[in-house]
Scaffold this active site. Structure first.
Site, PDB file in Angstrom:
ATOM      1  N   LEU A  49     -11.850   6.766   8.680  1.00  0.00           N
ATOM      2  CA  LEU A  49     -12.059   8.203   8.727  1.00  0.00           C
ATOM      3  C   LEU A  49     -12.667   8.465  10.102  1.00  0.00           C
ATOM      4  O   LEU A  49     -13.602   7.779  10.495  1.00  0.00           O
ATOM      5  CB  LEU A  49     -13.031   8.551   7.611  1.00  0.00           C
ATOM      6  CG  LEU A  49     -13.204   9.980   7.151  1.00  0.00           C
ATOM      7  CD1 LEU A  49     -13.798   9.982   5.759  1.00  0.00           C
ATOM      8  CD2 LEU A  49     -14.042  10.800   8.085  1.00  0.00           C
ATOM      9  N   ASP A  76       0.850  -1.189   0.000  1.00  0.00           N
ATOM     10  CA  ASP A  76       0.000   0.000   0.000  1.00  0.00           C
ATOM     11  C   ASP A  76       0.883   1.235   0.000  1.00  0.00           C
ATOM     12  O   ASP A  76       1.105   1.875   1.024  1.00  0.00           O
ATOM     13  CB  ASP A  76      -0.953  -0.009   1.196  1.00  0.00           C
ATOM     14  CG  ASP A  76      -2.108   0.957   0.976  1.00  0.00           C
ATOM     15  OD1 ASP A  76      -2.150   1.588  -0.103  1.00  0.00           O
ATOM     16  OD2 ASP A  76      -2.951   1.087   1.866  1.00  0.00           O
ATOM     17  N   HIS A 107       4.305   4.705  13.236  1.00  0.00           N
ATOM     18  CA  HIS A 107       3.196   5.111  12.360  1.00  0.00           C
ATOM     19  C   HIS A 107       1.829   4.695  12.890  1.00  0.00           C
ATOM     20  O   HIS A 107       0.812   5.060  12.321  1.00  0.00           O
ATOM     21  CB  HIS A 107       3.385   4.532  10.965  1.00  0.00           C
ATOM     22  CG  HIS A 107       2.844   3.139  10.801  1.00  0.00           C
ATOM     23  ND1 HIS A 107       3.239   2.095  11.601  1.00  0.00           N
ATOM     24  CD2 HIS A 107       1.931   2.630   9.940  1.00  0.00           C
ATOM     25  CE1 HIS A 107       2.587   1.002  11.219  1.00  0.00           C
ATOM     26  NE2 HIS A 107       1.795   1.290  10.233  1.00  0.00           N
TER      27      HIS A 107
END
Lengths: 137, 472
Positions: free
Chosen positions: B203, B93, B395
Site C-alpha cells: 500500500l 493469486d 502489470h
C-alpha cells in the site's frame, strides 16, 4: 542435513531428507515453515492431522497443504512433528501428531501461496529418502 | 535454446514450429529480452502456443518472467468451442490487482503527518501471514462476497456506490457461483477479508512526479499538487486454495501425460470442469475486489480522521491475474474468446463498453505498480492493444532475482535507510520482507512502460513516486 534450499527465480525450491519416508516428510514440513519463519517456535498447541494421497507425491502435496490451511484457518504455525506414520493400502495415508503455536506471536515473513507439483519428487537414493518441492510465493 | 526473431525494437517472435499452433510474440526491448532469456520464460511462451484452441499468438509482456505453467506476463486467448481454460494461465493469486486513488490532500500537508498516518494505516489494515482480517466473517458472508464482490462491501458500509463504476467489471464479475468453491477455500477466506497479505503486496502513498499526457491525466483526476494512493493485493488464501483445488481436479480428470508441461493442466472451456473452474475463479475475483474495497475504506477513514475535508476518489481498479470471456476481432470478425492474462493488465482503448462511461472516450486507466521504492505508472488503454495483444499490456516490474538470493544480497535495515535518503518512509512486518522485495530484485520498470508505450499497447499518462510504503 534436514533440508536445503535451491535456486529458483520466482518461487522457492527445497529438498528435504530422511532415513525413513516419514522423516523426509517431517523435514519437508519443517522446511516449509522455515520459509515463513526462521526463529524458534514454541510448542503450545498440539493437534492431530490425517491426509491421504493416491501416490507419494500427492500425499506430500496434501500433507504440506494442510499446514497452509491450518495457518489461514486456525493461525496455527508448526513447530515440530511428534508422531508420524505413513501407510499404504489402496492409496497412501498419513497420520501425525503436530505441535505449534499461534502465528500471531511471531513476525513472519513470506506468504506461501501454494504447494505445487512443479519439479516435485519423492524418491529413495541409497539409504536416504529425498522429497523435492517448489512452492509458489 | 529457443530462437527468437527480432521484429522491431520492441517486438520479438518465436516462429511457429513443431507442435506449436501459433507463433510466440514477445514485447520487449534488447535490454528486456536479455533478462527474459535468463529463465524459462521463452520455453513457457512456446509451450502455451501448443494448447488447443489458442488464437493468433502466445504473447508475453515486457515484464515477463518465469511463472507456474504460463510465464508471468503471459497472455493467450482461446476459442470457446475448441479451446481450454488453465489455472496456470491465471496464477495462484487470482485477481491480484491494483487500485489507484486520487485526493485533495497536498503533498506538503501529507508529509507533515506522514509517520502518524503510516502508523495508523499499518494498524487499521491487517498485513503479513496469518494475522487475520478486518472483518470476522461467517461462511455465509463469504459466500455472499464470492457472488457479489465489491458490491457486498458497499452494501455493508465500506465505500460508496460510485467506487463500483470505477472498478473493472463494476467490482462484481458475473457467472460466479459459490457452490463451485470448496469448504476449505471458504474457510481460508474467513479471516482474511480486508487484509493486505504479504509477498509483493503493498500500500503506497505517492506523489505525481511527471505527467506525459496532460489531457488524459486530467480526465483521470491526476493532479501534481496532491497525493495519490495505491493498493496492491489479491484474493489471499481463498484464491490460492481455489487454484490448488482445480489444478488437482483437472489432473485427476485429464491427466498430464499429453501436456508439454505438467503445470499447463487445463480443461476444455465448455466441459463441466472448465465451467466450474471459471465460476470458482470468478468467485475469487469477487473476493479480491471486495478485499481491495474494504482496505480502501480503512485507508479513507485514516485520512478523514487526519484531514477532515479529505476526499479520496477511486480512479480505477484493475485485475492482473484473470481469465475472461471477451469479444475480440479475429480475421475481421468479432468473436467471444477466453482471454488469459497472467501478470498482465487489460488495455482497452476508446469506445469499449466494458470501460466506465467517464473514461469511454479516452480509454481505460491502466495502473502499473513498480517495486518498493521505485516509480509506478499510469497508462491509458489503446485500440492498438486490442489489435495486437488482445487488449493487454504489462502489470509491473517483473522479478529478476530469487527471494533467497535477495535475502543474501540485501539487508532490510540498509534498504530502509537508502529509501529514507530518497525521502521514502517504509513500514513492514519484518526486515526480511523488505529485503525480499528490494528494488534491485526487479526489472527496470521505466524500461517496461517505455516498451509498452512504444509498442502502442498502453500509452504513458503519468509517473508516480512513493512517499510512504506499507508492506505485508
Amino acid at each position: 542435513m534436514k533440508f536445503k534450499f535451491l535456486e529458483h527465480t520466482a518461487d522457492i525450491k527445497f529438498r528435504a531428507f530422511g532415513k525413513t519416508l516419514e522423516e523426509a516428510f517431517k523435514n519437508s514440513a519443517l522446511a516449509l515453515v522455515n520459509i515463513m519463519y526462521k526463529g524458534k517456535i514454541e510448542s503450545n498447541i498440539k493437534k492431530k492431522i490425517e491426509v491421504k494421497g493416491k501416490d507419494k507425491e500427492a500425499l506430500l502435496y496434501n500433507f504440506l497443504e494442510e499446514f497452509l490451511f491450518l495457518l489461514d484457518s486456525e493461525n496455527f504455525l508448526l513447530s515440530d512433528i511428534k508422531k508420524i506414520k505413513i501407510k499404504k493400502n489402496k492409496e497412501y495415508s498419513l497420520e501425525a501428531e503436530i505441535l505449534g503455536d499461534n502465528v500471531k506471536n511471531y513476525e513472519t515473513g513470506l506468504d506461501i501461496k501454494a504447494i505445487t507439483y512443479n519439479e516435485m519428487f519423492v524418491k529413495k537414493e541409497k539409504n536416504k529418502f529425498i522429497c523435492q518441492v517448489v512452492v509458489d510465493v | 535454446m529457443i530462437e527468437v526473431k527480432k521484429i522491431s525494437d520492441v517486438e520479438w517472435e518465436i516462429p511457429k514450429e513443431g507442435k506449436m499452433l501459433v507463433p510466440g510474440k514477445i514485447f520487449a526491448s534488447e535490454k528486456l529480452i536479455k533478462n527474459i532469456k535468463r529463465d524459462r520464460t521463452l520455453e513457457q511462451v512456446r509451450n502455451v502456443a501448443m494448447l488447443p484452441g489458442i488464437l493468433k499468438a502466445s504473447i508475453a509482456m515486457p515484464d515477463a518472467h518465469q511463472g507456474y505453467g504460463f510465464s508471468i506476463g503471459g497472455v493467450a486467448a482461446f476459442e470457446l468451442d475448441s479451446g481450454i481454460i488453465s489455472p496456470g494461465g491465471v496464477g495462484y493469486d487470482i485477481n491480484c490487482g491494483v487500485r489507484l486513488l486520487t485526493s485533495n490532500i497536498k503533498v506538503s500537508d501529507f508529509l507533515e503527518k506522514r509517520d502518524k498516518i503510516l502508523n495508523e494505516i499499518f494498524k487499521e489494515v491487517p498485513s503479513g501471514v496469518g494475522k487475520g482480517g478486518k472483518i470476522k466473517a461467517t461462511k455465509e458472508t463469504i459466500k455472499q462476497v464470492l457472488e457479489k464482490g465489491a458490491e457486498w462491501a458497499v452494501e455493508n458500509g465500506y465505500g460508496r456506490k460510485e467506487d463500483l463504476e470505477h472498478t473493472e467489471e463494476n467490482g462484481r464479475i458475473k457467472n460466479a457461483n459459490s457452490e463451485d468453491v470448496s469448504e476449505r477455500a471458504i474457510t481460508r477466506g474467513l479471516f482474511q477479508l480486508g487484509s493486505l497479505g504479504a509477498g509483493n503486496h503493498f500500500l503506497e502513498i505517492q506523489k505525481i512526479e511527471e505527467i506525459y499526457d496532460e489531457k488524459i491525466a486530467k480526465s483521470f483526476g491526476l493532479d501534481k499538487e496532491n497525493i495519490t494512493i495505491m493498493i496492491h493485493c489479491g484474493s489471499r488464501g481463498l484464491g490460492h486454495q481455489i487454484a490448488s483445488d482445480y489444478i488437482k481436479a483437472m489432473e485427476n480428470e485429464y491427466g498430464f501425460k499429453n501436456l508439454p508441461d505438467r503445470e499447463l493442466i487445463n480443461a476444455p472451456i465448455n466441459s463441466e470442469l472448465g465451467k466450474k473452474y471459471l465460476s470458482a475463479m470468478n468467485c475469487a475475483v469477487n473476493f479480491a475486489f471486495c478485499n481491495r474495497q474494504i482496505i480502501m475504506d480503512s485507508v479513507r477513514k485514516v485520512f478523514e480522521k487526519n484531514f477532515p475535508d479529505a476526499k479520496l476518489n477511486l480512479v480505477y481498479d484493475v485485475c492482473h491475474n484473470i481469465a475472461k470471456i471477451e469479444e475480440h476481432k479475429v480475421n475481421s470478425e468479432k468473436v467471444k474468446l477466453c482471454v488469459h492474462r497472467k501478470g498482465a493488465t487489460r488495455s482497452f482503448g476508446p469506445g469499449r463498453k466494458e470501460i466506465p462511461a467517464v473514461y469511454r472516450e479516452i480509454g481505460q486507466p491502466i495502473i502499473i505498480p513498480g517495486s518498493m521504492g521505485t516509480a509506478s505508472y499510469v497508462l491509458v488503454g489503446t485500440k492498438k492493444a486490442e489489435e495486437v495483444s488482445f487488449g493487454s499490456t504489462a502489470h509491473g516490474a517483473g522479478r529478476v532475482m530469487s527471494r533467497h538470493q535477495a535475502l543474501r544480497q540485501f539487508k532490510g535495515e540498509k534498504i530502509k535507510s537508502e529509501l529514507q535518503s530518497k525521502n521514502i518512509e517504509i513500514k513492514a512486518g519484518g526486515w526480511k520482507s523488505i529485503a525480499e522485495e528490494a528494488p534491485g530484485v526487479y526489472k527496470d520498470i521505466d524500461e517496461v512502460v517505455r516498451v509498452s508505450h512504444e509498442a502502442g499497447i498502453g500509452n504513458l499518462v503519468a509517473k508516480v513516486k512513493p512517499l510512504a510504503v506499507m508492506k505485508g
